[in-house]
Design a protein around this motif. Structure first.
Motif: not given
Length: 196
Positions: A60-61, A65, A106
């Motif tokens: 996910s991160s 990014k 996010q």
């Protein structure tokens, strides 16, 4: 996801559509400098709809990014443009629903932080997917088009009976109106000849 959206139906202003089928966010970012449009101005709007193809392999991160990097490339190329970041749409060909929700949360925070507009697409559910369970059917394309219209024409009312009713199921009349947005871009599948 956007292949069946007719750009001429999104706004009275000229709309250019650039599609990169099957490409990851990083691959799309490398194409940004090759985009040629007439004199971008401070009234230019750019919609980014990317990230679906990163889901199977990235965390996910890392997805967030990558999308953030793509947004930065777009802002370098079109510094005065108003940027809209379209949320990742559910896909059911693989099990990534939890990851999609996490990434979208996010991305919404990212938009708030950087002054982008988050184009929220949660109204596009499994009933909006075609047989591949990945790409959009006619209903899904129409719903996505309305989200883009709202961003491109913030003062124009896009009638959304589904939201007004507090549900995620559009009424028949609402859908019929939406289908007019994408009807011209739908082409029938060629008939396959049977071979033995």
């Amino acid at each position: 996801m956007v292949k069946n959206i007719n750009p001429r139906k999104l706004s009275r202003k000229r709309v250019n559509k650039f599609i990169y089928p099957g490409k990851t966010t990083e691959e799309i970012a490398s194409e940004i400098q090759n985009i040629s449009v007439q004199s971008p101005t401070s009234t230019t709007h750019v919609i980014i709809h990317a990230g679906t193809n990163n889901l199977p392999m990235d965390s996910s991160s890392k997805c967030v990014k990558s999308v953030k990097g793509l947004c930065a490339r777009v802002k370098e190329r079109f510094p005065d443009a108003k940027l809209g970041l379209s949320s990742i749409i559910q896909r059911k060909d693989i099990d990534v629903s939890g990851k999609i929700d996490e990434v979208n949360t996010q991305l919404e925070h990212l938009c708030n932080e950087l002054g982008y507009t988050f184009i929220e697409n949660s109204i596009i559910d499994e009933s909006s997917l075609n047989g591949s369970k990945l790409h959009l059917n006619t209903k899904g394309s129409a719903l996505l088009a309305t989200r883009f219209i709202k961003f491109l024409n913030p003062n124009k009312q896009v009638h959304n009976q589904a939201t007004a009713a507090g549900t995620h199921s559009p009424s028949e009349n609402f859908l019929r109106d939406l289908l007019n947005l994408v009807a011209l871009t739908q082409t029938p599948m060629p008939l396959r000849r049977r071979t033995r």
